[in-house]
Design an enzyme around this catalytic site. Structure first.
Site, PDB file in Angstrom:
ATOM      1  N   ASN A 112       0.881  -1.175   0.000  1.00 48.65           N
ATOM      2  CA  ASN A 112       0.000   0.000   0.000  1.00 48.65           C
ATOM      3  C   ASN A 112       0.917   1.223   0.000  1.00 48.65           C
ATOM      4  O   ASN A 112       1.407   1.641   1.040  1.00 48.65           O
ATOM      5  CB  ASN A 112      -0.888  -0.044   1.234  1.00 48.65           C
ATOM      6  CG  ASN A 112      -2.017   0.963   1.243  1.00 48.65           C
ATOM      7  OD1 ASN A 112      -2.603   1.228   2.282  1.00 48.65           O
ATOM      8  ND2 ASN A 112      -2.347   1.534   0.088  1.00 48.65           N
TER       9      ASN A 112
ATOM     10  N   ASN B  90      -6.125  10.623  -1.118  1.00 52.58           N
ATOM     11  CA  ASN B  90      -6.219   9.481  -2.029  1.00 52.58           C
ATOM     12  C   ASN B  90      -5.674   9.870  -3.400  1.00 52.58           C
ATOM     13  O   ASN B  90      -5.522  11.054  -3.718  1.00 52.58           O
ATOM     14  CB  ASN B  90      -7.668   9.031  -2.161  1.00 52.58           C
ATOM     15  CG  ASN B  90      -8.249   8.583  -0.835  1.00 52.58           C
ATOM     16  OD1 ASN B  90      -7.686   7.730  -0.162  1.00 52.58           O
ATOM     17  ND2 ASN B  90      -9.379   9.158  -0.453  1.00 52.58           N
TER      18      ASN B  90
ATOM     19  N   CYS C 126      -5.330   6.137   7.463  1.00 45.50           N
ATOM     20  CA  CYS C 126      -4.681   5.072   6.673  1.00 45.50           C
ATOM     21  C   CYS C 126      -3.758   4.309   7.609  1.00 45.50           C
ATOM     22  O   CYS C 126      -2.775   4.864   8.107  1.00 45.50           O
ATOM     23  CB  CYS C 126      -3.892   5.668   5.511  1.00 45.50           C
ATOM     24  SG  CYS C 126      -2.962   4.435   4.564  1.00 45.50           S
ATOM     25  N   GLY C 127      -4.081   3.046   7.859  1.00 44.03           N
ATOM     26  CA  GLY C 127      -3.304   2.253   8.793  1.00 44.03           C
ATOM     27  C   GLY C 127      -1.893   1.975   8.304  1.00 44.03           C
ATOM     28  O   GLY C 127      -0.919   2.091   9.053  1.00 44.03           O
ATOM     29  N   ASN C 128      -1.754   1.617   7.026  1.00 39.78           N
ATOM     30  CA  ASN C 128      -0.409   1.405   6.473  1.00 39.78           C
ATOM     31  C   ASN C 128       0.350   2.723   6.399  1.00 39.78           C
ATOM     32  O   ASN C 128       1.560   2.777   6.628  1.00 39.78           O
ATOM     33  CB  ASN C 128      -0.512   0.771   5.084  1.00 39.78           C
ATOM     34  CG  ASN C 128      -1.028  -0.655   5.140  1.00 39.78           C
ATOM     35  OD1 ASN C 128      -0.506  -1.480   5.871  1.00 39.78           O
ATOM     36  ND2 ASN C 128      -2.060  -0.940   4.374  1.00 39.78           N
TER      37      ASN C 128
ATOM     38  N   ASN D 152     -12.643   5.823   9.056  1.00 43.77           N
ATOM     39  CA  ASN D 152     -13.103   5.858   7.669  1.00 43.77           C
ATOM     40  C   ASN D 152     -14.066   4.682   7.470  1.00 43.77           C
ATOM     41  O   ASN D 152     -14.005   3.691   8.193  1.00 43.77           O
ATOM     42  CB  ASN D 152     -11.934   5.827   6.678  1.00 43.77           C
ATOM     43  CG  ASN D 152     -11.002   4.647   6.912  1.00 43.77           C
ATOM     44  OD1 ASN D 152     -11.180   3.858   7.831  1.00 43.77           O
ATOM     45  ND2 ASN D 152      -9.993   4.518   6.084  1.00 43.77           N
TER      46      ASN D 152
ATOM     47  N   HIS E 256     -16.116   1.345   6.158  1.00 41.41           N
ATOM     48  CA  HIS E 256     -15.819   0.059   5.543  1.00 41.41           C
ATOM     49  C   HIS E 256     -17.059  -0.817   5.488  1.00 41.41           C
ATOM     50  O   HIS E 256     -17.849  -0.848   6.439  1.00 41.41           O
ATOM     51  CB  HIS E 256     -14.742  -0.692   6.330  1.00 41.41           C
ATOM     52  CG  HIS E 256     -13.417  -0.016   6.345  1.00 41.41           C
ATOM     53  ND1 HIS E 256     -12.448  -0.269   5.403  1.00 41.41           N
ATOM     54  CD2 HIS E 256     -12.905   0.927   7.175  1.00 41.41           C
ATOM     55  CE1 HIS E 256     -11.377   0.488   5.663  1.00 41.41           C
ATOM     56  NE2 HIS E 256     -11.644   1.217   6.730  1.00 41.41           N
TER      57      HIS E 256
ATOM     58  N   ASN F  45     -15.093   1.957   1.538  1.00 42.94           N
ATOM     59  CA  ASN F  45     -14.016   1.007   1.290  1.00 42.94           C
ATOM     60  C   ASN F  45     -14.618  -0.391   1.466  1.00 42.94           C
ATOM     61  O   ASN F  45     -15.299  -0.639   2.465  1.00 42.94           O
ATOM     62  CB  ASN F  45     -12.870   1.192   2.287  1.00 42.94           C
ATOM     63  CG  ASN F  45     -12.300   2.594   2.257  1.00 42.94           C
ATOM     64  OD1 ASN F  45     -11.634   2.983   1.310  1.00 42.94           O
ATOM     65  ND2 ASN F  45     -12.567   3.374   3.295  1.00 42.94           N
TER      66      ASN F  45
ATOM     67  N   GLU G  44     -10.503   0.411  -2.379  1.00 44.50           N
ATOM     68  CA  GLU G  44     -10.521   1.632  -1.575  1.00 44.50           C
ATOM     69  C   GLU G  44     -11.144   2.783  -2.353  1.00 44.50           C
ATOM     70  O   GLU G  44     -10.826   2.980  -3.533  1.00 44.50           O
ATOM     71  CB  GLU G  44      -9.103   2.002  -1.142  1.00 44.50           C
ATOM     72  CG  GLU G  44      -8.471   0.999  -0.178  1.00 44.50           C
ATOM     73  CD  GLU G  44      -7.268   1.587   0.529  1.00 44.50           C
ATOM     74  OE1 GLU G  44      -7.413   2.654   1.177  1.00 44.50           O
ATOM     75  OE2 GLU G  44      -6.178   0.990   0.431  1.00 44.50           O
TER      76      GLU G  44
ATOM     77  N   CYS H 157      -4.696  -2.663   3.036  1.00 47.29           N
ATOM     78  CA  CYS H 157      -5.394  -1.542   3.688  1.00 47.29           C
ATOM     79  C   CYS H 157      -5.415  -1.839   5.177  1.00 47.29           C
ATOM     80  O   CYS H 157      -6.060  -2.795   5.610  1.00 47.29           O
ATOM     81  CB  CYS H 157      -6.816  -1.403   3.138  1.00 47.29           C
ATOM     82  SG  CYS H 157      -7.787  -0.119   3.969  1.00 47.29           S
ATOM     83  N   GLY H 158      -4.698  -1.035   5.954  1.00 48.47           N
ATOM     84  CA  GLY H 158      -4.593  -1.281   7.393  1.00 48.47           C
ATOM     85  C   GLY H 158      -5.918  -1.145   8.113  1.00 48.47           C
ATOM     86  O   GLY H 158      -6.297  -2.017   8.920  1.00 48.47           O
ATOM     87  N   THR H 159      -6.629  -0.052   7.844  1.00 43.62           N
ATOM     88  CA  THR H 159      -7.938   0.117   8.478  1.00 43.62           C
ATOM     89  C   THR H 159      -8.902  -0.964   7.988  1.00 43.62           C
ATOM     90  O   THR H 159      -9.764  -1.430   8.735  1.00 43.62           O
ATOM     91  CB  THR H 159      -8.523   1.505   8.193  1.00 43.62           C
ATOM     92  OG1 THR H 159      -8.569   1.727   6.773  1.00 43.62           O
ATOM     93  CG2 THR H 159      -7.707   2.597   8.852  1.00 43.62           C
ATOM     94  N   GLY H 160      -8.741  -1.373   6.720  1.00 44.11           N
ATOM     95  CA  GLY H 160      -9.570  -2.442   6.172  1.00 44.11           C
ATOM     96  C   GLY H 160      -9.330  -3.764   6.870  1.00 44.11           C
ATOM     97  O   GLY H 160     -10.273  -4.540   7.106  1.00 44.11           O
TER      98      GLY H 160
END
Length: 281
Positions: free
Chosen positions: A11, A64, A73-75, A162, A164, A195, A213, A222-225
């Site tokens: 990512n 984005n 964004c987790g990553n 965010n 999902h 997402n 995303e 996707c970290g949050t994903g």
């Protein structure tokens, strides 16, 4: 303009020190689209500007690839922590980073003076439909039907700062995400777009995930994903609370602590290359 290209499990984002590179706010969306282009620019899933912060040690301002603003964004936040540590902007291995008002605590793992991975306290998952947001009759969206392209899917919706929607499938490798993903993203039930995580449960401790995303398309991770996917798995009694998530670009470990209700994400942060580009602003 100086930049650093970094990724977390593939990512990838373009990171810019906002204290040194001053970009007018109104010009950022256009600049982000140009820099993110994989043929005519640097190439990435978006651009993250890094600033000093009064609320935390640092702030990440995430965009984005299509120029739209992202909340979290987790990553990306793991890479921001690596960026500030590797460039000696801080000597802390435990630091706070804020994004769109959300403060996250990060613990860095270092080797030979460089950060190589990070564990992030991603906070509590938000399950209230109105706050995600998703249009639904009830208060939460757990294993609820949604009609997309004439097909019935069952979704569980979560916000990690965010929005999902997590759906389950027996085979995620062969899903035509470039076709299906945009229909989920733009679905009328998601007023701020969505997402979407397509998840296959391997066992109680392992899942496989692909993600579409909003504003970026399919990304390798996707970290949050991953956090949302594990939340959905636990809510549907499909996995335990500590799960290894296999994404297209690697592996991310997610832990949903039952006592605190906080989700912890652990994964790599990698610098690809650094350079300088004519920003044209």
């Amino acid at each position: 303009m100086k930049f650093t290209k970094m990724h977390g499990c593939g990512n990838d984002y373009i990171y810019i020190d906002g204290e040194k590179e001053h970009v007018p706010q109104e010009k950022k969306p256009e600049l982000v689209r140009r820099l993110s282009d994989r043929h005519f620019g640097i190439g990435g899933d978006g651009v993250i500007f890094i600033h000093r912060s009064k609320e935390a040690d640092f702030e990440m301002e995430m965009f984005n690839a299509d120029g739209s603003r992202g909340e979290m964004c987790g990553n990306g936040i793991r890479c921001v922590a690596k960026f500030v540590y590797d460039k000696h902007l801080t000597d802390k291995t435990a630091l706070d980073i804020v994004s769109a008002g959300w403060v996250k605590h990060i613990l860095l793992r270092t080797e030979e003076g460089k950060a190589v991975s990070a564990r992030v306290d991603m906070g509590q998952p938000e399950l209230t439909a109105q706050k995600i947001p998703v249009v639904v009759a009830g208060e939460q969206v757990i294993n609820e039907e949604i009609l997309v392209q004439g097909n019935v899917w069952r979704m569980t919706c979560v916000s990690m700062g965010n929005p999902h929607a997590v759906v389950f499938a027996d085979n995620v490798k062969d899903l035509p995400l470039t076709v299906t993903g945009p229909y989920f993203e733009q679905h009328e039930r998601f007023p701020q777009r969505i997402n979407t995580e397509f998840v296959r449960v391997i066992d109680r401790k392992t899942i496989e995930m692909r993600v579409w995303e909003r504003g970026a398309g399919e990304t390798l991770a996707c970290g949050t994903g991953c956090c949302a996917a594990v939340t959905a798995c636990v809510l549907n009694n499909l996995t335990d609370r500590e799960v290894t998530v296999q994404v297209m670009g690697g592996v991310i470990l997610i832990e949903w602590d039952e006592a605190t209700n906080h989700i912890y994400m652990t994964g790599p942060a990698v610098t690809v290359f650094e350079g300088e580009i004519d920003a044209g602003i």
